[in-house]
Design a protein around this motif. Structure first.
Motif, PDB file in Angstrom:
ATOM      1  N   LYS A 148       0.823  -1.206   0.000  1.00  0.00           N
ATOM      2  CA  LYS A 148       0.000   0.000   0.000  1.00  0.00           C
ATOM      3  C   LYS A 148       0.856   1.255   0.000  1.00  0.00           C
ATOM      4  O   LYS A 148       0.492   2.276  -0.593  1.00  0.00           O
ATOM      5  CB  LYS A 148      -0.920   0.005   1.227  1.00  0.00           C
ATOM      6  N   ARG A 149       1.997   1.177   0.675  1.00  0.00           N
ATOM      7  CA  ARG A 149       2.898   2.328   0.731  1.00  0.00           C
ATOM      8  C   ARG A 149       4.285   1.840   1.120  1.00  0.00           C
ATOM      9  O   ARG A 149       4.430   0.948   1.947  1.00  0.00           O
ATOM     10  CB  ARG A 149       2.403   3.358   1.751  1.00  0.00           C
ATOM     11  N   CYS A 150       5.298   2.416   0.509  1.00  0.00           N
ATOM     12  CA  CYS A 150       6.680   2.111   0.857  1.00  0.00           C
ATOM     13  C   CYS A 150       7.420   3.434   1.023  1.00  0.00           C
ATOM     14  O   CYS A 150       7.366   4.293   0.142  1.00  0.00           O
ATOM     15  CB  CYS A 150       7.338   1.264  -0.235  1.00  0.00           C
ATOM     16  N   THR A 151       8.096   3.594   2.156  1.00  0.00           N
ATOM     17  CA  THR A 151       8.796   4.835   2.459  1.00  0.00           C
ATOM     18  C   THR A 151      10.231   4.546   2.852  1.00  0.00           C
ATOM     19  O   THR A 151      10.479   3.647   3.664  1.00  0.00           O
ATOM     20  CB  THR A 151       8.108   5.582   3.619  1.00  0.00           C
ATOM     21  N   VAL A 152      11.182   5.270   2.284  1.00  0.00           N
ATOM     22  CA  VAL A 152      12.575   5.140   2.699  1.00  0.00           C
ATOM     23  C   VAL A 152      12.998   6.421   3.406  1.00  0.00           C
ATOM     24  O   VAL A 152      12.513   7.514   3.101  1.00  0.00           O
ATOM     25  CB  VAL A 152      13.530   4.855   1.512  1.00  0.00           C
ATOM     26  N   SER A 153      13.904   6.263   4.349  1.00  0.00           N
ATOM     27  CA  SER A 153      14.406   7.412   5.096  1.00  0.00           C
ATOM     28  C   SER A 153      15.723   7.028   5.734  1.00  0.00           C
ATOM     29  O   SER A 153      16.121   5.857   5.733  1.00  0.00           O
ATOM     30  CB  SER A 153      13.410   7.822   6.184  1.00  0.00           C
ATOM     31  N   SER A 154      16.400   8.006   6.291  1.00  0.00           N
ATOM     32  CA  SER A 154      17.530   7.721   7.164  1.00  0.00           C
ATOM     33  C   SER A 154      16.985   7.761   8.587  1.00  0.00           C
ATOM     34  O   SER A 154      15.858   8.196   8.817  1.00  0.00           O
ATOM     35  CB  SER A 154      18.633   8.761   6.984  1.00  0.00           C
ATOM     36  N   SER A 155      17.760   7.282   9.534  1.00  0.00           N
ATOM     37  CA  SER A 155      17.250   7.167  10.901  1.00  0.00           C
ATOM     38  C   SER A 155      16.845   8.504  11.506  1.00  0.00           C
ATOM     39  O   SER A 155      16.001   8.552  12.397  1.00  0.00           O
ATOM     40  CB  SER A 155      18.285   6.477  11.796  1.00  0.00           C
ATOM     41  N   MET A 156      17.432   9.593  11.025  1.00  0.00           N
ATOM     42  CA  MET A 156      17.099  10.920  11.552  1.00  0.00           C
ATOM     43  C   MET A 156      16.431  11.809  10.504  1.00  0.00           C
ATOM     44  O   MET A 156      16.111  12.962  10.786  1.00  0.00           O
ATOM     45  CB  MET A 156      18.374  11.622  12.047  1.00  0.00           C
ATOM     46  N   GLY A 157      16.237  11.258   9.306  1.00  0.00           N
ATOM     47  CA  GLY A 157      15.794  12.097   8.199  1.00  0.00           C
ATOM     48  C   GLY A 157      14.331  11.976   7.822  1.00  0.00           C
ATOM     49  O   GLY A 157      13.521  11.349   8.490  1.00  0.00           O
ATOM     50  N   VAL A 158      14.033  12.596   6.692  1.00  0.00           N
ATOM     51  CA  VAL A 158      12.675  12.680   6.153  1.00  0.00           C
ATOM     52  C   VAL A 158      12.357  11.433   5.337  1.00  0.00           C
ATOM     53  O   VAL A 158      13.230  10.887   4.660  1.00  0.00           O
ATOM     54  CB  VAL A 158      12.553  13.944   5.270  1.00  0.00           C
ATOM     55  N   GLY A 159      11.102  10.999   5.375  1.00  0.00           N
ATOM     56  CA  GLY A 159      10.682   9.837   4.603  1.00  0.00           C
ATOM     57  C   GLY A 159      10.217  10.215   3.206  1.00  0.00           C
ATOM     58  O   GLY A 159       9.564  11.239   3.021  1.00  0.00           O
ATOM     59  N   LEU A 160      10.554   9.381   2.217  1.00  0.00           N
ATOM     60  CA  LEU A 160      10.127   9.583   0.831  1.00  0.00           C
ATOM     61  C   LEU A 160       9.373   8.350   0.360  1.00  0.00           C
ATOM     62  O   LEU A 160       9.834   7.220   0.548  1.00  0.00           O
ATOM     63  CB  LEU A 160      11.334   9.815  -0.091  1.00  0.00           C
ATOM     64  N   THR A 161       8.237   8.559  -0.244  1.00  0.00           N
ATOM     65  CA  THR A 161       7.444   7.462  -0.790  1.00  0.00           C
ATOM     66  C   THR A 161       8.110   6.940  -2.060  1.00  0.00           C
ATOM     67  O   THR A 161       8.463   7.714  -2.949  1.00  0.00           O
ATOM     68  CB  THR A 161       6.009   7.920  -1.099  1.00  0.00           C
ATOM     69  N   VAL A 162       8.266   5.616  -2.123  1.00  0.00           N
ATOM     70  CA  VAL A 162       8.997   4.990  -3.240  1.00  0.00           C
ATOM     71  C   VAL A 162       8.083   4.035  -4.003  1.00  0.00           C
ATOM     72  O   VAL A 162       7.257   3.334  -3.416  1.00  0.00           O
ATOM     73  CB  VAL A 162      10.233   4.220  -2.712  1.00  0.00           C
ATOM     74  N   ASN A 163       8.277   3.995  -5.305  1.00  0.00           N
ATOM     75  CA  ASN A 163       7.508   3.094  -6.170  1.00  0.00           C
ATOM     76  C   ASN A 163       8.113   1.691  -6.110  1.00  0.00           C
ATOM     77  O   ASN A 163       9.245   1.477  -6.530  1.00  0.00           O
ATOM     78  CB  ASN A 163       7.553   3.612  -7.619  1.00  0.00           C
ATOM     79  N   VAL A 164       7.350   0.740  -5.584  1.00  0.00           N
ATOM     80  CA  VAL A 164       7.828  -0.646  -5.542  1.00  0.00           C
ATOM     81  C   VAL A 164       6.832  -1.586  -6.221  1.00  0.00           C
ATOM     82  O   VAL A 164       6.893  -2.806  -6.050  1.00  0.00           O
ATOM     83  CB  VAL A 164       8.071  -1.124  -4.089  1.00  0.00           C
ATOM     84  N   GLN A 165       5.889  -1.039  -6.969  1.00  0.00           N
ATOM     85  CA  GLN A 165       4.917  -1.887  -7.632  1.00  0.00           C
ATOM     86  C   GLN A 165       5.526  -2.560  -8.844  1.00  0.00           C
ATOM     87  O   GLN A 165       6.439  -2.036  -9.481  1.00  0.00           O
ATOM     88  CB  GLN A 165       3.709  -1.041  -8.058  1.00  0.00           C
ATOM     89  N   ASP A 166       5.026  -3.765  -9.139  1.00  0.00           N
ATOM     90  CA  ASP A 166       5.495  -4.506 -10.310  1.00  0.00           C
ATOM     91  C   ASP A 166       5.070  -3.792 -11.597  1.00  0.00           C
ATOM     92  O   ASP A 166       4.037  -3.137 -11.635  1.00  0.00           O
ATOM     93  CB  ASP A 166       4.911  -5.926 -10.313  1.00  0.00           C
TER      94      ASP A 166
END
Length: 227
Positions: free
Chosen positions: A209-227
């Protein structure tokens, strides 16, 4: 609600209102690190499963191609030849009755626990200590085995366990910001593949439904992981 500092707010202002592709997102979190230490790269998933149903619980392991960047402390509950093999493989703590008593008293200064099948009869009694911390050995994650040497080697090499929480969320660290871009990308892709393969047959509809990457202290970015 905690207030973020000036650097965080400045980076947050750079985030576009869109779904990022993997390379773009990883480049962003690397180039916008705000801490003075080597931050951990993390991915968070919101999964399309029903966390109330036991047959839709998500749990598994992933071996990160380039390791986690963290020194993993491995404890092994074993005796005899299995204990000797664990020690030879580099386990940090090996024992049985002595470790049972130590953990029972609340000690959990380790990252992963491995146990032989014979030892699990007693290790299960430590559920109140190990369970809430995600440290209970489990056959599904390869941490209940007579082959303690292989289990220790895999844990040390970067095998990471993941488990969904009761809200359907799953968080996995996949490296350090000091890793080069290709290392981070390959580790990230390994995590996505492992979580995708853990999809239960009974799950319906959109899985990621949603995938977010970030660093431990940073901002999250939504990432496309759909096939």
């Amino acid at each position: 609600m905690a207030r973020h500092g000036k650097k965080y707010r400045e980076v947050r202002g750079k985030v576009a209102d869109k779904v990022y592709e993997t390379n773009e997102a990883l480049d962003f979190i690397k180039s916008n690190a705000i801490a003075r230490f080597d931050e951990t790269a993390e991915v968070a998933f919101r999964l399309g499963v029903d966390p109330r149903k036991s047959d839709q619980a998500i749990r598994g392991t992933v071996t990160l191609p380039h390791g986690s960047g963290k020194t993993i402390r491995v404890l092994v509950f074993a005796t005899g030849a299995a204990a000797e093999a664990a020690e030879a493989a580099g386990a940090d703590f090996v024992g049985f009755e002595d470790l049972l008593e130590k953990v029972k008293a609340g000690w959990t200064d380790f990252d992963t626990a491995v146990a032989t099948p014979d030892a699990m009869k007693e290790v299960r009694k430590l559920g109140r200590v190990l369970g809430p911390r995600g440290l209970m050995p489990n056959p599904r994650t390869g941490t209940v085995t007579d082959d303690t040497a292989t289990a220790v080697a895999q844990c040390k090499a970067g095998r990471t366990e993941f488990r969904m929480d009761r809200h359907g969320n799953l968080h996995v660290p996949f490296g350090k910001l000091s890793f080069d871009p290709d290392q981070l990308r390959e580790n990230f892709e390994a995590v996505v593949a492992a979580v995708r393969s853990a999809r239960p047959p009974t799950a319906r509809g959109i899985y990621f439904k949603r995938c977010t990457v970030s660093s431990s202290m940073g901002v999250g970015l939504t990432v496309n992981v759909q096939d």
